[in-house]
Design a protein around this motif. Structure first.
Motif, short mmCIF file in Angstrom:
data_model
loop_
_atom_site.label_atom_id
_atom_site.label_comp_id
_atom_site.label_asym_id
_atom_site.label_seq_id
_atom_site.Cartn_x
_atom_site.Cartn_y
_atom_site.Cartn_z
N SER A 35 1.27 -1.44 0.24
CA SER A 35 0.21 -0.35 -0.47
C SER A 35 0.52 1.20 0.25
N ARG A 39 1.43 8.24 6.07
CA ARG A 39 1.78 8.79 7.47
C ARG A 39 3.49 8.20 7.43
N ARG A 42 6.63 3.20 9.86
CA ARG A 42 7.44 3.31 11.73
C ARG A 42 8.47 1.57 11.62
N TYR A 49 4.69 -0.65 3.17
CA TYR A 49 4.28 0.87 2.73
C TYR A 49 5.40 1.06 2.30
N GLU A 68 -8.41 1.54 -4.41
CA GLU A 68 -9.40 1.88 -3.81
C GLU A 68 -8.14 2.36 -2.93
N TYR A 69 -8.55 3.31 -2.08
CA TYR A 69 -8.21 4.07 -1.18
C TYR A 69 -8.98 4.70 -0.19
N ASP A 70 -8.40 5.21 1.33
CA ASP A 70 -8.74 5.67 2.80
C ASP A 70 -8.59 6.17 3.53
N HIS A 72 -7.17 6.94 6.86
CA HIS A 72 -7.29 7.10 8.57
C HIS A 72 -6.64 8.14 9.50
N TYR A 77 -4.37 6.34 2.95
CA TYR A 77 -3.63 4.91 2.78
C TYR A 77 -4.62 4.73 1.18
N GLY A 78 -3.39 3.38 0.45
CA GLY A 78 -4.76 2.76 -0.33
C GLY A 78 -3.90 1.89 -1.41
N THR A 79 -3.82 0.79 -2.29
CA THR A 79 -4.07 0.45 -2.84
C THR A 79 -4.00 0.46 -4.54
N ILE A 94 -5.89 -5.66 3.51
CA ILE A 94 -6.46 -4.88 3.64
C ILE A 94 -8.05 -4.59 4.70
N GLU A 95 -8.72 -3.29 4.88
CA GLU A 95 -9.62 -3.85 5.90
C GLU A 95 -10.97 -3.07 5.62
N GLY A 98 -11.50 -0.97 2.25
CA GLY A 98 -11.49 -1.06 1.29
C GLY A 98 -11.57 -1.97 0.56
N ARG A 144 -13.78 -0.75 15.95
CA ARG A 144 -14.03 -0.96 14.65
C ARG A 144 -13.40 -2.46 14.50
#
Ligand code: 5GP
Length: 185
Positions: A35, A39, A42, A49, A68-70, A72, A77-79, A94-95, A98, A144
């Protein structure tokens, strides 16, 4: 373009990451979609990522580059569509939102949902894995997870229960591998 892809869904703490790591070790021929995110990196990301600025991400949105993307917690975040490689089976971890976006474009894409034995067990795993996670974040993940476990089964072709312990993990892995292979072959 001919491509085969599948989606693996499941709340944080369900064991999805470990199951997919094993699947990739055994089947290096599968491609795990990477993805994009805006952000900050980490340590624990371990190659999950590709990091982009907001400007780069928004320009890719405008160019229709995402499957898709979103957003958070204030980050994108997106593919990217380019992660669907020709002639290679691509696994998209994915969540749920997505997954719903991808299903609209690829109605036949199979969805595998990994579930924990219970919300209480999920909570135990989250607290055990990240003992310093602020309480607010624990509660946000649990909220969630409840939503994902309610909506997920409606979207999924196969639901895989990941019981606690080594034997439970083995069983979940066998079930996942069998389901994935039946789709691939
Ligand atoms: P984290 O920052 O903890 O790695 O991820 C935050 C959230 O972003 C998680 O719920 C994760 O599932 C979601 N996420 C990660 N990659 C993607 C993606 O490519 N698309 C979407 N829609 N969500 C993603």
């Amino acid at each position: 373009m001919s491509s085969t892809a599948l989606i693996v869904l499941g709340p944080s703490g369900c064991g999805k990451g470990s199951l997919l790591r094993r699947l990739r070790e055994k089947h290096p021929e599968f491609h795990l979609a990477v993805s994009w995110t805006t952000r900050a990196p980490r340590d624990e990301d371990r190659g999950a990522y590709i990091y982009k600025t907001r400007e780069e991400f928004e320009s890719a949105i405008a160019g229709g580059e995402f499957l898709e993307y979103d957003e958070h917690y204030g980050d994108y975040y997106g593919t990217p569509r380019s992660e669907l490689l020709e002639g290679v089976t691509t696994i998209i971890e994915i969540e749920i939102k997505g997954a719903e976006q991808i299903r609209k474009q690829m109605p036949d894409i199979p969805v595998f949902l990994i579930t924990p034995p219970s919300i209480q067990e999920l909570e135990r795993r989250i607290r055990h894995r990240e003992p310093n996670l602020p309480e607010e974040k624990v509660q946000r993940r649990l909220e969630r997870a409840r939503m994902e476990l309610e909506v997920g089964p409606k979207l999924a072709n196969t639901v895989i229960l990941n019981e606690t312990g080594e034997e439970g993990f083995e069983q979940a892995y066998q079930q996942l591998e069998e389901a994935v292979m039946s789709f691939v072959s």
